[in-house]
Design a protein around this motif. Structure first.
Motif, PDB file in Angstrom:
ATOM      1  N   LYS A 138       0.018  -1.704 -12.857  1.00  0.00           N
ATOM      2  CA  LYS A 138       0.009  -2.952 -13.622  1.00  0.00           C
ATOM      3  C   LYS A 138       0.954  -2.862 -14.821  1.00  0.00           C
ATOM      4  CE  LYS A 138      -4.020  -4.698 -13.656  1.00  0.00           C
ATOM      5  NZ  LYS A 138      -5.436  -4.972 -13.965  1.00  0.00           N
ATOM      6  N   ASP A 146      -2.119  -9.846   5.045  1.00  0.00           N
ATOM      7  CA  ASP A 146      -3.479 -10.231   4.691  1.00  0.00           C
ATOM      8  C   ASP A 146      -3.893 -11.383   5.591  1.00  0.00           C
ATOM      9  OD1 ASP A 146      -5.376 -11.967   2.420  1.00  0.00           O
ATOM     10  OD2 ASP A 146      -5.726  -9.836   2.761  1.00  0.00           O
ATOM     11  N   LEU A 186      -2.178  -9.734  -7.786  1.00  0.00           N
ATOM     12  CA  LEU A 186      -3.103  -8.759  -8.361  1.00  0.00           C
ATOM     13  C   LEU A 186      -2.547  -7.363  -8.122  1.00  0.00           C
ATOM     14  CD1 LEU A 186      -6.236 -10.572  -7.028  1.00  0.00           C
ATOM     15  CD2 LEU A 186      -5.765 -10.227  -9.449  1.00  0.00           C
ATOM     16  N   TYR A 187      -2.861  -6.458  -9.066  1.00  0.00           N
ATOM     17  CA  TYR A 187      -2.274  -5.126  -9.030  1.00  0.00           C
ATOM     18  C   TYR A 187      -3.320  -4.034  -9.257  1.00  0.00           C
ATOM     19  CZ  TYR A 187       1.975  -7.854  -9.769  1.00  0.00           C
ATOM     20  OH  TYR A 187       2.985  -8.776  -9.649  1.00  0.00           O
ATOM     21  N   ALA A 188      -3.045  -2.863  -8.734  1.00  0.00           N
ATOM     22  CA  ALA A 188      -3.834  -1.686  -9.070  1.00  0.00           C
ATOM     23  C   ALA A 188      -3.546  -1.321 -10.529  1.00  0.00           C
ATOM     24  CB  ALA A 188      -3.466  -0.534  -8.147  1.00  0.00           C
ATOM     25  N   ASP A 189      -4.535  -0.755 -11.179  1.00  0.00           N
ATOM     26  CA  ASP A 189      -4.352  -0.369 -12.586  1.00  0.00           C
ATOM     27  C   ASP A 189      -3.178   0.594 -12.758  1.00  0.00           C
ATOM     28  OD1 ASP A 189      -7.927  -0.259 -13.411  1.00  0.00           O
ATOM     29  OD2 ASP A 189      -6.498  -1.922 -13.308  1.00  0.00           O
ATOM     30  N   TRP A 199      -4.057   1.287  -2.427  1.00  0.00           N
ATOM     31  CA  TRP A 199      -3.680  -0.129  -2.520  1.00  0.00           C
ATOM     32  C   TRP A 199      -2.887  -0.335  -3.805  1.00  0.00           C
ATOM     33  CZ3 TRP A 199      -4.974  -3.893  -6.159  1.00  0.00           C
ATOM     34  CH2 TRP A 199      -4.598  -5.199  -5.805  1.00  0.00           C
ATOM     35  N   VAL A 232       0.876  -1.175   0.000  1.00  0.00           N
ATOM     36  CA  VAL A 232       0.000   0.000   0.000  1.00  0.00           C
ATOM     37  C   VAL A 232       0.912   1.224   0.000  1.00  0.00           C
ATOM     38  CG1 VAL A 232      -1.769   1.289   1.273  1.00  0.00           C
ATOM     39  CG2 VAL A 232      -1.791  -1.227   1.285  1.00  0.00           C
TER      40      VAL A 232
END
Lengths: 117, 110
Positions: free
Chosen positions: A65, A99, A59-62, A47, A37
């Protein structure tokens, strides 16, 4: 002592790369997914990425990415964030967070990344 | 991945109650119980204060409570104290299996 300690931040020129690390201790690292973050100076939380406990999903933030890659080394209880093609707007304090149930229950103190020419 | 919408600032006097809203969409807040809230004091890392909409982690004061209706979640702080003066962020899981934070709310205890 249960804790996360980030490192690897610094000043870097636009377009260059940097790798952040997050050392975990006091808990079973391999049993937990992990997040990155970030928080730009004076701004809110964003995030960035998550890796599942077994590394099977990332997984990634746009916004990152294709440029950032999250990974982990369970033998060293360490989380990584490889950042390529850095931009000025990537300047931020980067936190790693655990997490769990609940997620984001444990945070490090962050490492500062400054992208500037 | 637009940030969840929070008011930029709220204020209250000691002893009063305040509520901070967090508005998302049917792709995040409206779809899951996985809404959480974080408190951040200057120079410190965020601290989890509410998870799964309304649950408090061990050690968090019962003056903090959470709720959700449709696409909007809310954090209520009752009996305001000086130490509650901080920034507050909501967070939600999304239908893309990612996470999104709110823009943050600065709470000022007058």
């Amino acid at each position: 002592q249960v804790q996360l300690v980030e490192s690897g931040g610094g000043v870097v020129q636009p377009g260059r790369s940097l790798r952040l690390s997050c050392a975990a201790s006091g808990f079973t690292f391999r049993s937990h997914g992990m997040h990155w973050v970030r928080q730009a100076p004076g701004k809110g939380l964003e995030w960035v990425a998550v890796i599942w406990y077994d590394g099977s999903n990332k997984l990634y933030a746009d916004s990152v990415k294709g440029r950032f890659t999250i990974s982990r080394d369970d033998s060293k209880n360490t989380l990584f964030l490889q950042m390529n093609g850095l931009r000025v707007d990537d300047t931020a304090l980067y936190y790693c967070a655990r997490d769990d149930n609940p997620p984001f229950d444990l945070w490090g103190r962050g490492t500062l990344v400054t992208v500037s020419s | 991945q637009s940030a969840l919408t929070q008011p930029a600032s709220v204020s209250g006097s000691p002893g009063q109650s305040i509520t901070i809203s967090c508005t998302g969409t049917s792709s995040d807040v409206g779809s899951y119980k996985y809404v959480s809230w974080y408190q951040q004091h200057p120079g410190e890392a965020p601290k989890l204060i509410i998870y799964d909409v309304s649950n408090r982690p061990s050690g968090v004061s019962d003056r903090f409570s959470g709720s959700k209706s449709g696409n909007t979640a809310s954090l209520t702080i009752s009996g305001l104290q000086a130490e509650d003066d901080a920034d507050y962020y909501c967070n939600s899981y999304t239908t893309r299996s990612t996470w999104v934070f709110g823009g943050g709310t600065k709470l000022t205890v007058l």
